[in-house]
Design a protein around this motif. Structure first.
Motif, PDB file in Angstrom:
ATOM      1  N   VAL A 169      -8.720  14.320  13.913  1.00  0.00           N
ATOM      2  CA  VAL A 169      -7.732  13.605  13.114  1.00  0.00           C
ATOM      3  C   VAL A 169      -7.166  14.512  12.030  1.00  0.00           C
ATOM      4  N   ILE A 170      -8.034  15.327  11.425  1.00  0.00           N
ATOM      5  CA  ILE A 170      -7.567  16.262  10.395  1.00  0.00           C
ATOM      6  C   ILE A 170      -6.611  17.282  11.002  1.00  0.00           C
ATOM      7  N   GLY A 171      -6.932  17.761  12.211  1.00  0.00           N
ATOM      8  CA  GLY A 171      -6.008  18.654  12.901  1.00  0.00           C
ATOM      9  C   GLY A 171      -4.694  17.965  13.220  1.00  0.00           C
ATOM     10  N   LEU A 172      -4.769  16.687  13.627  1.00  0.00           N
ATOM     11  CA  LEU A 172      -3.553  15.917  13.900  1.00  0.00           C
ATOM     12  C   LEU A 172      -2.716  15.770  12.634  1.00  0.00           C
ATOM     13  N   TYR A 173      -3.379  15.568  11.498  1.00  0.00           N
ATOM     14  CA  TYR A 173      -2.661  15.505  10.220  1.00  0.00           C
ATOM     15  C   TYR A 173      -1.879  16.796   9.980  1.00  0.00           C
ATOM     16  N   GLY A 174      -2.524  17.930  10.267  1.00  0.00           N
ATOM     17  CA  GLY A 174      -1.827  19.201  10.117  1.00  0.00           C
ATOM     18  C   GLY A 174      -0.629  19.309  11.030  1.00  0.00           C
ATOM     19  N   SER A 175      -0.758  18.816  12.255  1.00  0.00           N
ATOM     20  CA  SER A 175       0.371  18.874  13.191  1.00  0.00           C
ATOM     21  C   SER A 175       1.494  17.931  12.786  1.00  0.00           C
ATOM     22  N   VAL A 176       1.152  16.778  12.222  1.00  0.00           N
ATOM     23  CA  VAL A 176       2.196  15.886  11.699  1.00  0.00           C
ATOM     24  C   VAL A 176       2.936  16.573  10.557  1.00  0.00           C
ATOM     25  N   ILE A 197       6.936  17.412  10.437  1.00  0.00           N
ATOM     26  CA  ILE A 197       7.830  17.137   9.313  1.00  0.00           C
ATOM     27  C   ILE A 197       8.543  18.415   8.870  1.00  0.00           C
ATOM     28  N   SER A 198       7.780  19.511   8.802  1.00  0.00           N
ATOM     29  CA  SER A 198       8.374  20.787   8.407  1.00  0.00           C
ATOM     30  C   SER A 198       9.439  21.239   9.399  1.00  0.00           C
ATOM     31  N   ALA A 199       9.274  20.862  10.665  1.00  0.00           N
ATOM     32  CA  ALA A 199      10.252  21.237  11.683  1.00  0.00           C
ATOM     33  C   ALA A 199      11.491  20.348  11.628  1.00  0.00           C
ATOM     34  N   VAL A 200      11.288  19.052  11.421  1.00  0.00           N
ATOM     35  CA  VAL A 200      12.390  18.094  11.514  1.00  0.00           C
ATOM     36  C   VAL A 200      13.205  18.029  10.224  1.00  0.00           C
ATOM     37  N   TYR A 201      12.552  18.124   9.076  1.00  0.00           N
ATOM     38  CA  TYR A 201      13.229  17.897   7.808  1.00  0.00           C
ATOM     39  C   TYR A 201      14.234  18.986   7.387  1.00  0.00           C
ATOM     40  N   PRO A 202      13.915  20.291   7.539  1.00  0.00           N
ATOM     41  CA  PRO A 202      14.819  21.288   6.936  1.00  0.00           C
ATOM     42  C   PRO A 202      16.249  21.258   7.447  1.00  0.00           C
ATOM     43  N   LEU A 223      13.899  24.980  11.695  1.00  0.00           N
ATOM     44  CA  LEU A 223      13.832  23.992  12.766  1.00  0.00           C
ATOM     45  C   LEU A 223      13.185  24.600  14.006  1.00  0.00           C
ATOM     46  N   VAL A 224      13.645  25.790  14.397  1.00  0.00           N
ATOM     47  CA  VAL A 224      13.101  26.439  15.587  1.00  0.00           C
ATOM     48  C   VAL A 224      11.645  26.830  15.362  1.00  0.00           C
ATOM     49  N   ARG A 225      11.387  27.536  14.259  1.00  0.00           N
ATOM     50  CA  ARG A 225      10.032  28.023  14.007  1.00  0.00           C
ATOM     51  C   ARG A 225       9.023  26.886  13.916  1.00  0.00           C
ATOM     52  N   ASN A 226       9.347  25.885  13.117  1.00  0.00           N
ATOM     53  CA  ASN A 226       8.391  24.823  12.868  1.00  0.00           C
ATOM     54  C   ASN A 226       8.243  23.867  14.042  1.00  0.00           C
ATOM     55  N   THR A 227       9.261  23.798  14.922  1.00  0.00           N
ATOM     56  CA  THR A 227       9.119  22.993  16.135  1.00  0.00           C
ATOM     57  C   THR A 227       8.053  23.594  17.049  1.00  0.00           C
ATOM     58  N   VAL A 228       8.094  24.901  17.203  1.00  0.00           N
ATOM     59  CA  VAL A 228       7.093  25.566  18.045  1.00  0.00           C
ATOM     60  C   VAL A 228       5.699  25.452  17.430  1.00  0.00           C
ATOM     61  N   VAL A 229       5.632  25.455  16.109  1.00  0.00           N
ATOM     62  CA  VAL A 229       4.345  25.456  15.411  1.00  0.00           C
ATOM     63  C   VAL A 229       3.706  24.062  15.371  1.00  0.00           C
ATOM     64  N   ILE A 230       4.446  23.019  15.711  1.00  0.00           N
ATOM     65  CA  ILE A 230       3.946  21.642  15.577  1.00  0.00           C
ATOM     66  C   ILE A 230       2.534  21.443  16.129  1.00  0.00           C
ATOM     67  N   PRO A 231       2.223  21.850  17.367  1.00  0.00           N
ATOM     68  CA  PRO A 231       0.898  21.539  17.903  1.00  0.00           C
ATOM     69  C   PRO A 231      -0.219  22.444  17.409  1.00  0.00           C
ATOM     70  N   SER A 232       0.074  23.422  16.574  1.00  0.00           N
ATOM     71  CA  SER A 232      -0.935  24.417  16.205  1.00  0.00           C
ATOM     72  C   SER A 232      -2.159  23.796  15.541  1.00  0.00           C
ATOM     73  N   ALA A 233      -1.958  22.912  14.565  1.00  0.00           N
ATOM     74  CA  ALA A 233      -3.087  22.323  13.853  1.00  0.00           C
ATOM     75  C   ALA A 233      -3.919  21.417  14.763  1.00  0.00           C
ATOM     76  N   ALA A 234      -3.247  20.674  15.662  1.00  0.00           N
ATOM     77  CA  ALA A 234      -3.987  19.830  16.606  1.00  0.00           C
ATOM     78  C   ALA A 234      -4.852  20.691  17.521  1.00  0.00           C
TER      79      ALA A 234
END
Length: 447
Positions: A59-66, A70-75, A384-395
């Motif tokens: 769950v903590i890893g999922l929190y990081g991926s969420v 956000i970092s990917a979608v918001y900027p 947007l590009v960088r953070n989209t790819v990074v999304i699953p990293s924490a999970a």
């Protein structure tokens, strides 16, 4: 008309140029200080907060991926909004949302688990909801902050302009964790101390919201075109300046690596190593000691950013960026295999501070090639590009961190868990460093 020799000498001019303290950059820097203070008091401790509320490593890893999502979608929309309506209104709106997010984090442990019909929603669920708001100023406002610096600072001084904002921001990164450590040391439990920390964060963000709205001069805002849908996103991707492409690839590797383990740094100190501090008449629990470690990290960051940015004006941006990337890649490996020795852990976090030395040069390399009135969109597209790819990293990191399976490799058995998660992260990061050294390009203003 006066000649150059007849112009009065301003003894403070070189100082102002060095730190790029134009009015709007200064206002932005002070806002960054306050919000960084609020976010760093809280954000680095949220994984431990989740663990205390009953969340698992997954769950903590999922929190990081969420957070990565956000970092990917918001900027991108944030950058488009700031280009369209102006930085002042955009940053004010984003600041209000962030303040509400800190409030929801506070309510998580006050409300506890909530029954919604037949479902039992755990307390940590509210932390996830609050995250979508708390990151608004940091992520939605990213394009606005880049655009303010770009329109206020000459192209050949961009690294120093970003060094100014980053130094104020990193002072918040320094004071926030130290203040958090002090509050935790004064309270008998982590939960009680963190509640006080969240109340302080709400106060800081409220003051910053009002101050930036009143002090920022919007008369110089240059407005770009309105958002035209997905077609505009694709067009911005295709028209991304050439020097950004190898930087983007390398940065994505490095940030994916960091994203795998970033949320677990506090848990490694408080649980895996379980190392506190004893000396100089002080005795700190591991959770309070973690705040001191973040303070040490930021001291090194603050002391190194301006000299490295100044050096970049002579040696170029690329070496400074490569330095920061290499520290990002190597720190996880060094931390997870370190013995539980307080002085060694302090030294490692001091080394980690060097990853920020190249950050102003990195930002200059991103926004420098952008056309006028498009700094927000170029920045938003990049992230947007960088953070989209990074999304699953924490999970992925959370899955490795919390798993118990074993892997036979080269005649040895490697068990999944914290060590494999951090080892994998460093390997991915080193790929990014190697790619940037081989293919990274220099911004022409610094050649």
């Amino acid at each position: 008309m006066a000649t150059d020799s007849e112009e009065p000498v301003d003894l403070l001019d070189s100082f102002r140029q060095f730190f790029a303290l134009e009015r709007d950059v200064l206002v932005l820097s002070l806002s960054m200080l306050a919000f960084s203070l609020a976010f760093q008091m809280t954000g680095r401790y949220v994984p431990e907060y989740l663990r205390v509320l009953g969340a698992s490593a997954g769950v903590i890893g999922l929190y990081g991926s969420v957070g990565n999502l956000i970092s990917a979608v918001y900027p991108y929309p944030g950058g488009a909004i700031s280009d369209r309506i102006g930085s002042r209104l955009a940053l004010t709106a984003f600041a209000v949302l962030a303040t509400l997010g800190f409030g929801l984090w506070y309510l998580a442990s006050v409300v506890g688990d909530v029954a919604v019909g037949p479902l039992q929603v755990p307390a940590w669920g509210l932390v996830f909801v609050g995250l979508f708001l708390a990151q608004a100023w940091k992520s939605f406002g990213l394009g606005a902050t880049f655009a303010i610096v770009k329109q206020a600072v000459p192209p050949q001084r961009l690294a120093m302009g970003f060094a100014s904002t980053e130094m104020f921001r990193r002072i918040g990164f320094l004071l926030g964790p130290l203040l958090a450590a002090g509050l935790l040391a004064l309270t008998p439990t982590f939960s009680g101390g963190f509640q006080l920390i969240l109340l302080a964060a709400i106060a800081f963000s409220l003051v910053a919201t009002v101050a930036q709205h009143v002090l920022y001069d919007a008369s110089e805002d240059s407005l770009g075109k309105s958002f035209e849908g997905v077609g505009q996103v694709l067009a911005d991707l295709r028209s991304m300046p050439a020097p950004l492409r190898p930087l983007l690839v390398a940065d994505t590797f490095v940030r994916f690596a960091n994203g795998m383990v970033y949320v677990f740094f506090v848990i490694v100190v408080t649980d895996f190593l379980s190392v506190g501090f004893s000396g100089f008449g002080l005795s700190l629990r591991p959770d309070a000691f973690f705040g001191v470690l973040l303070g040490v990290e930021m001291v090194v960051a603050i002391l190194s950013m301006a000299p490295v940015s100044k050096l970049a004006e002579y040696a170029g941006l690329k070496p400074a960026v490569a330095l920061g990337f290499s520290v990002y890649a190597l720190f996880p490996l060094a931390l997870i295999f370190a013995p539980a020795d307080q002085w060694l852990v302090i030294a490692l976090f001091a080394y980690s501070g060097l990853r920020f030395a190249g950050l102003p040069a990195h930002k200059a390399l991103i926004v420098g090639p952008a056309e006028a009135d498009a700094g927000g969109r170029v920045t938003g597209t990049y992230y947007l590009v960088r953070n989209t790819v990074v999304i699953p990293s924490a999970a992925l990191g959370g899955w490795l961190y919390g798993s118990e399976w074993a892997l036979a490799l080269a005649g040895q058995t490697i068990r999944a868990g914290p060590k494999l998660a951090f080892l994998t992260a460093s390997a991915v990061g080193l790929l990014g460093v190697a790619y940037f050294i081989a293919f990274g390009e220099e911004f022409e203003a610094y050649e």
